[in-house]
Enzyme design. Structure first.
Site, mmCIF file in Angstrom:
data_model
loop_
_atom_site.group_PDB
_atom_site.id
_atom_site.type_symbol
_atom_site.label_atom_id
_atom_site.label_comp_id
_atom_site.label_asym_id
_atom_site.label_seq_id
_atom_site.Cartn_x
_atom_site.Cartn_y
_atom_site.Cartn_z
ATOM 1 N N LYS A 175 0.885 -1.177 0.000
ATOM 2 C CA LYS A 175 0.000 0.000 0.000
ATOM 3 C C LYS A 175 0.915 1.216 0.000
ATOM 4 O O LYS A 175 1.428 1.626 1.034
ATOM 5 C CB LYS A 175 -0.882 -0.031 1.258
ATOM 6 C CG LYS A 175 -2.211 0.698 1.147
ATOM 7 C CD LYS A 175 -2.120 2.180 0.811
ATOM 8 C CE LYS A 175 -1.720 3.050 1.982
ATOM 9 N NZ LYS A 175 -1.529 4.475 1.573
ATOM 10 N N GLY A 228 6.952 5.874 7.747
ATOM 11 C CA GLY A 228 6.179 7.102 7.608
ATOM 12 C C GLY A 228 6.274 7.951 8.863
ATOM 13 O O GLY A 228 7.262 7.868 9.604
ATOM 14 N N SER A 229 5.234 8.726 9.089
ATOM 15 C CA SER A 229 5.300 9.697 10.181
ATOM 16 C C SER A 229 5.209 9.022 11.548
ATOM 17 O O SER A 229 4.696 7.911 11.685
ATOM 18 C CB SER A 229 4.145 10.691 10.051
ATOM 19 O OG SER A 229 2.932 10.048 10.395
ATOM 20 N N GLY A 233 2.775 6.012 12.793
ATOM 21 C CA GLY A 233 3.477 4.836 13.323
ATOM 22 C C GLY A 233 3.024 4.502 14.736
ATOM 23 O O GLY A 233 2.816 3.335 15.082
ATOM 24 N N GLU A 250 9.577 2.378 10.747
ATOM 25 C CA GLU A 250 10.629 3.386 10.580
ATOM 26 C C GLU A 250 9.916 4.719 10.550
ATOM 27 O O GLU A 250 9.056 4.943 9.695
ATOM 28 C CB GLU A 250 11.419 3.160 9.293
ATOM 29 C CG GLU A 250 12.449 2.062 9.377
ATOM 30 C CD GLU A 250 13.432 2.213 10.514
ATOM 31 O OE1 GLU A 250 13.751 3.358 10.909
ATOM 32 O OE2 GLU A 250 13.868 1.173 11.042
ATOM 33 N N CYS A 284 13.969 10.984 6.035
ATOM 34 C CA CYS A 284 13.983 10.678 7.482
ATOM 35 C C CYS A 284 15.361 10.961 8.037
ATOM 36 O O CYS A 284 15.516 11.214 9.221
ATOM 37 C CB CYS A 284 13.680 9.225 7.796
ATOM 38 S SG CYS A 284 12.780 8.347 6.581
ATOM 39 N N GLU A 385 10.384 17.250 14.028
ATOM 40 C CA GLU A 385 10.729 16.989 12.635
ATOM 41 C C GLU A 385 9.957 17.951 11.724
ATOM 42 O O GLU A 385 8.747 18.083 11.846
ATOM 43 C CB GLU A 385 10.381 15.544 12.270
ATOM 44 C CG GLU A 385 10.861 15.166 10.888
ATOM 45 C CD GLU A 385 10.623 13.696 10.563
ATOM 46 O OE1 GLU A 385 9.516 13.206 10.832
ATOM 47 O OE2 GLU A 385 11.549 13.058 10.037
HETATM 48 C C1 UN1 Z 1 15.123 8.233 4.213
HETATM 49 O O1 UN1 Z 1 15.834 9.050 4.753
HETATM 50 O O2 UN1 Z 1 13.904 8.409 4.197
HETATM 51 O O3 UN1 Z 1 20.670 6.968 3.739
HETATM 52 C C2 UN1 Z 1 15.730 7.037 3.544
HETATM 53 C C3 UN1 Z 1 19.931 7.562 2.966
HETATM 54 C C4 UN1 Z 1 19.191 6.782 1.911
HETATM 55 C C5 UN1 Z 1 17.885 6.289 2.441
HETATM 56 C C6 UN1 Z 1 17.133 7.350 3.180
HETATM 57 N N1 UN1 Z 1 20.011 5.703 1.461
HETATM 58 O O4 UN1 Z 1 19.781 8.743 3.054
#
Ligand code: UN1
Length: 496
Positions: A175, A228-229, A233, A250, A284, A385
């Site tokens: 999804k 996601g957020s 989460g 994550e 992220c 964030e």
């Molecule tokens: C993310 O930050 O949402 O290390 C993923 C990194 C990438 C993956 C990031 N290989 O920034």
């Protein structure tokens, strides 16, 4: 040209039962509808889960090296289609084309890595305390897995989850974010072409609150992996606890770069620009805090602003663009709100802080790379964030103080230190409480052969990707087998 996407259920591309559709737009120019996707509802999810359940026994029984061969083929097809897919990432998500291609490259990397795992999936064999008895452990799949993925890495993150789930022998319902359904459909199309049997991978498009929540709580789903957020989460965490269902999360980050007074200034500057403004800060792992030693701070901030001002905003498909748009209006507004909050809190807005609306930029939501100085650890712009091109500069007088600032938040995804003193970086490496630590490199740039995961509120402790403790551990469960070939009753712990 608008791409007409369909859901993929039981090996067939199909419309939603409701017949409803939604549009995915180019964030660099919202007049362009990149794709139209079916708006899945409960009935579509029901069919997808049933298809995945029906496909599970045969997929699980296919030897893992055979599953791996299909994944190798998918990797080859990703290479062949890299340019096309990279451009699609840029059109649908907005990141600049070099990063769009990088997104696809990360999928290529994980496809080959996980394909190779098909010939490993190592368990253990260990000696028994009893004669004529052996002991081993092996990986078994969980069953039907639901993968809920974000828009910021619309090919790479679904791939992290898909390839790991598949090599372990699980079947999947993907999804994707409703901002990037075309990327997800393109990826699923590649898996289909590679020979993944019908029902093993299913795709349902639609918003998280409706389709996503129905899917993850569905009785026939055995495990859920979500990126996601934090808010979403944490809601999932509560739902899954009641269902006793494995959940990999994550979530957000508030990643920091420490710049010591002995750092190579140019290197640190490049790291901050890349970490803070790459992907318009929508990672992220974005560097949204920079903790600079007070002795070098003034000069560093001046240079940072000067370079940030020179960054070219625009459509990511244009070669000279360095900063693309934010994903959508809501995200853009959220970023501007944080900029206002920062000013109200008394931080000094050094550059940026506004939406760019010149010419073509007016058709997307572009925010000028923004730097705040004079930020203190208690401010919201230092703690929350933002997910946009906003860097908050804090000050420190020594390593210990910097580390304390980094560790003071509930987040713990990635952190970085710039220093030329090996002892300083070694101490930082030991003390930083994040799942990923970079030394003389920015907060972004993880490679697929090691786990990717946040500590504390940034994740659930089930990292993505490869390496010890990576995604294989989440997408499989360990079965321990004791075989006694003595032909008599032997009692562990008792017979000596
Ligand atoms: C993310 O930050 O949402 O290390 C993923 C990194 C990438 C993956 C990031 N290989 O920034």
């Amino acid at each position: 040209m608008t791409i007409m996407i369909r859901n993929f259920i039981g090996g067939t591309w199909c419309e939603a039962e409701s017949g409803k559709r939604f549009a995915s737009r180019n964030p660099a120019d919202v007049r362009e509808v990149v794709a139209e996707a079916p708006l899945a509802g409960c009935a579509d999810v029901d069919r997808a889960v049933e298809a995945a359940r029906a496909a599970f026994p045969a997929w699980r029984s296919l030897p893992a090296p055979r599953r791996g061969e299909i994944l190798f083929r998918a990797g080859g097809l990703l290479i062949k289609n890299k340019q096309r897919l990279g451009e699609l990432v840029t059109r649908e998500m907005g990141k600049v084309i070099s990063e769009g291609l990088g997104d696809v490259q990360e999928a290529i990397d994980i496809s080959f890595y996980m394909a190779g795992e098909g010939r490993r999936l190592q368990g253990e064999t260990v000696p028994s305390e009893l004669p004529d008895k052996d002991c081993k452990s092996l990986h078994e799949p969980l069953g039907v897995t639901a993968l809920v993925t974000p828009w910021n890495f619309p090919i790479a993150i679904p791939s992290w989850k898909l390839f790991a789930a598949l090599i372990c022998g699980n079947t999947v319902i993907l999804k994707p974010s409703s901002d990037t359904p075309a990327c997800a459909a393109a990826l699923v199309g590649i898996l289909e072409e590679a020979g993944v049997p019908p029902g093993v991978v299913n795709l349902v498009c639609g918003p998280g609150e409706e389709v996503g929540e129905y899917l993850v709580t569905y009785p026939g789903v055995d495990a859920v992996s979500f990126t996601g957020s934090c808010a979403a989460g944490e809601r999932l965490e509560r739902m899954m606890a009641e269902l006793h269902r494995p959940l990999a999360l994550e979530m957000g980050g508030k990643n920091a770069i420490i710049v010591m007074d002995d750092a190579d200034p140019e290197l640190a500057l490049e790291g901050v620009l890349w970490g803070g403004f790459g992907t318009s800060g929508q990672r992220c792992t974005a560097a949204s805090r920079v903790i600079v030693h007070e002795r070098v701070q003034e000069r560093f901030v001046a240079q940072l602003c000067e370079r940030a001002e020179r960054m070219r905003l625009g459509n990511g498909l244009t070669a000279e663009t360095q900063v693309g748009p934010l994903i959508n209006e809501a995200q853009g507004r959220k970023v501007l709100d944080y900029i206002a909050i920062g000013q109200e809190e008394g931080a000094r807005l050094m550059t940026g802080g506004i939406r760019a609306v010149d010419g073509e930029l007016a058709h997307g939501f572009f925010v000028q790379p923004t730097v705040f100085a004079g930020v203190t650890p208690g401010m919201r712009i230092a703690r929350e964030e933002i997910f946009g091109p906003v860097v908050s500069v804090l000050s420190c007088s020594c390593l210990e103080e910097a580390v304390e600032i980094v560790n003071s938040l509930p987040f713990g995804l990635s952190s970085a230190i710039y220093s030329q003193d090996v002892n300083t970086t070694a101490r930082a490496e030991r003390e930083l409480q994040t799942g990923i630590v970079y030394i003389n490199a920015s907060t972004i740039g993880a490679e697929v052969q090691l786990p990717f995961g946040g500590w504390r509120h940034s994740g659930s402790g089930h990292p993505e990707a490869g390496g010890k403790g990576g995604a294989i551990d989440f997408f499989s469960r360990i079965k321990v087998v004791y075989r006694d070939y003595s032909g008599r009753l032997q009692r562990a712990q008792i017979d000596k």
